[in-house]
Design an enzyme around this catalytic site. Structure first.
Site, PDB file in Angstrom:
ATOM      1  N   PRO A   1       0.627  -1.167   0.085  1.00 57.91           N
ATOM      2  CG  PRO A   1      -0.001  -0.977   2.009  1.00 57.91           C
ATOM      3  CD  PRO A   1       0.817  -2.024   1.390  1.00 57.91           C
TER       4      PRO A   1
ATOM      5  NE  ARG B   1      -4.165   6.972  -4.439  1.00 60.26           N
ATOM      6  CZ  ARG B   1      -3.766   7.883  -5.366  1.00 60.26           C
ATOM      7  NH1 ARG B   1      -3.948   9.109  -5.294  1.00 60.26           N
ATOM      8  NH2 ARG B   1      -3.473   7.500  -6.727  1.00 60.26           N
TER       9      ARG B   1
ATOM     10  CB  CYS C   1       2.747  31.563 -16.999  1.00 61.70           C
ATOM     11  SG  CYS C   1       3.617  32.643 -15.989  1.00 61.70           S
TER      12      CYS C   1
ATOM     13  CE1 TYR D   1      -1.955  10.667 -12.684  1.00 61.17           C
ATOM     14  CE2 TYR D   1      -1.410  11.867 -10.460  1.00 61.17           C
ATOM     15  CZ  TYR D   1      -1.015  11.200 -11.516  1.00 61.17           C
ATOM     16  OH  TYR D   1       0.098  10.535 -11.194  1.00 61.17           O
TER      17      TYR D   1
HETATM   18  C1  LIG Z   1       2.562   2.672  -7.249  1.00 59.81           C
HETATM   19  C2  LIG Z   1       2.560   1.197  -6.599  1.00 59.81           C
HETATM   20  C3  LIG Z   1       1.991   1.003  -5.561  1.00 59.81           C
HETATM   21  C4  LIG Z   1       1.220   1.774  -4.476  1.00 59.81           C
HETATM   22  O1  LIG Z   1       0.130   2.018  -5.248  1.00 59.81           O
HETATM   23  P1  LIG Z   1      -0.858   2.883  -4.147  1.00 59.81           P
HETATM   24  O2  LIG Z   1      -2.145   3.243  -5.146  1.00 59.81           O
HETATM   25  O3  LIG Z   1      -0.300   4.107  -3.831  1.00 59.81           O
HETATM   26  O4  LIG Z   1      -1.380   1.797  -3.080  1.00 59.81           O
HETATM   27  C5  LIG Z   1       2.339  -0.608  -4.960  1.00 59.81           C
HETATM   28  N1  LIG Z   1       2.818  -1.237  -5.852  1.00 59.81           N
HETATM   29  C6  LIG Z   1       3.514  -0.994  -7.144  1.00 59.81           C
HETATM   30  C7  LIG Z   1       4.156  -2.108  -8.082  1.00 59.81           C
HETATM   31  C8  LIG Z   1       3.476   0.400  -7.656  1.00 59.81           C
HETATM   32  O5  LIG Z   1       3.954   0.714  -8.587  1.00 59.81           O
END
Ligand SMILES: *Cc1c(COP(=O)(O)O)cnc(C)c1O
Length: 420
Positions: free
Chosen positions: A275, A277, A343, A317
């Site tokens: 995890p 985010r 800008c 995004y």
């Molecule tokens: C970005 C990434 C994550 C984390 O993703 P989240 O959406 O931030 O939980 C986990 N594993 C890999 C391989 C990633 O590229």
């Protein structure tokens, strides 16, 4: 849980008054809450109960070493996607045996560094990478523990730029090819195949895409075991979404964990989850000051001192972030476009947003910016990277200071043919 609450009309982060940090550090800045990081990590971990689990924090979401260390002290390992991130994770005290290395383009020198540091596993994304890694490992007299990243061809139902598990995405080995490639891996001297991994995207707000992908990879592990491979690990990636708007309800960790256990426990594998985010997203705010209030022909603009170079998610995004005043007001809210100084018209944090009336020098907080905020910042428009501040209980510390202009401009060098 919201860890940035009002008390007596003032926003607090843990037990620190946000406006006091602003007075001492100057705006704009990122502010992270230790209480929130801790709550998120423990909530996630506790949801899995006694499952044999390694939580590898995906450090790309927020690579500040104080943040990595806070999570590391709670027991987190790390998921890294570059040598730079691996160095940061090690510097922040994450033990190498808790670090997994993802990414589609690991170079030879990155492999050497990771092998010399004896990380836990490489998540290999292609056949060419497999051969390269075997060669590098053999030349160092080492054996790399690997999982193959499977592309399960599942629609994660998230923003196209952060969807990674469809067959048209660049990530992983097509699930239909996994058996063949594993057979080849078994013959290589520098490689030990220990499992499979996947990661289907980010900010995923439904359980179904996860379950579909996890069911697919579970079936593959059963097949590989029948083929004689000793599969002991399963890495399920990250991607669990967080609430950004008030009425968002992404799956709770306990719902996610219950599904994981139901789908994969019978394998008896060590489970790794990455995890990013989820652990850090809601633990951060960006505090900014109103520079001007400008009445346009059709709109009223709050022009603030933070910009798209500090937080790119809204322009990149189309991300929604809640924006609240740091001092509460009981006046009626009014509609603003909240924009930065850069800008570009894309330098907009919110359009037609209801906020209580604000004037020059008032502070506001952009919420849920702990993930993919500071890490994606740039110095576009020769703006200084903004500081990061971590609070814990009633203390705060600047965990990345604001650079000077010399720090930024001094990076350029002249060319010999340009006169002094
Ligand atoms: C970005 C990434 C994550 C984390 O993703 P989240 O959406 O931030 O939980 C986990 N594993 C890999 C391989 C990633 O590229």
């Amino acid at each position: 849980m919201n860890f940035f609450e009002y008390r007596d009309g003032e926003m607090y982060a843990d037990n620190v008054r946000v406006s006091e940090v602003a007075e001492q550090v100057g705006t704009p800045f990122y502010l992270y809450s230790t209480a929130s990081l801790t709550y998120q990590f423990n909530q996630f971990k506790d949801a899995f109960g006694d499952l044999d689990l390694l939580i590898c924090y995906a450090v790309k979401a927020n690579t500040n070493q104080a943040v990595i260390k806070t999570l590391g002290d709670l027991g987190a390992g790390a998921d890294v996607v570059s040598e730079g991130e691996l160095r940061r994770a090690l510097a922040a005290g994450i033990p190498a045996e808790k670090i997994v290395y993802s990414g589609v383009a690991k170079t030879e020198s990155e492999m050497i560094f990771a092998l010399e540091n004896e990380i836990y596993q490489f998540n290999v994304e292609s056949e060419p990478e497999l051969y390269q890694l075997s060669e590098v490992a053999s030349s160092l007299d080492k054996i790399a523990d690997i999982t193959f990243r499977v592309n399960p061809d599942v629609d994660a139902k998230t923003h196209a730029k952060i969807s990674t598990g469809k067959s048209e995405n660049k990530f992983g080995v097509p699930w239909t090819k996994v058996r063949e490639i594993c057979a080849r891996a078994a013959e290589l001297s520098g490689i030990k195949l220990v499992g499979l991994d996947l990661h289907i995207g980010s900010q995923i707000t439904e359980l179904d895409p996860f379950e579909e992908a996890f069911t697919r990879i579970t079936g593959l592990i059963e097949t590989l075991r029948e083929d004689g491979h000793d599969i002991t690990r399963l890495d399920l990636g990250g991607g669990l979404g967080i609430p950004y708007e008030g009425d968002d309800v992404p799956p709770l960790p306990r719902e996610y964990a219950a599904m994981v256990k139901r789908v994969v426990s019978h394998l008896g594998c060590k489970i790794i989850i990455e995890p990013g985010r989820f652990l850090v997203g809601n633990a951060g705010i960006l505090v900014s000051k109103v520079v001007y209030v400008k009445s346009g022909e059709k709109r009223k603009f709050l022009i603030i001192d933070a910009a798209m170079n500090d937080l790119v998610r809204p322009s990149m995004y189309d991300a929604y972030h809640r924006i609240d005043p740091v001092k509460e007001s009981d006046e009626d809210s009014t509609l603003y476009d909240i924009v930065g100084p850069v800008c570009e018209s894309g330098d907009t944090f919110a359009t037609n947003r209801l906020v209580t009336p604000m004037k020059k020098d008032d502070l506001l907080a952009i919420r849920s910016v702990g993930a993919y905020g500071a890490v994606m910042a740039s110095t576009y428009n020769t703006r200084k990277l903004i500081p990061e501040v971590l609070v814990k209980a009633d203390e705060f510390a600047v965990v990345r200071p604001r650079p000077s202009y010399d720090d930024i401009i001094g990076l350029d060098q002249s060319a010999p043919w340009l006169s002094e």
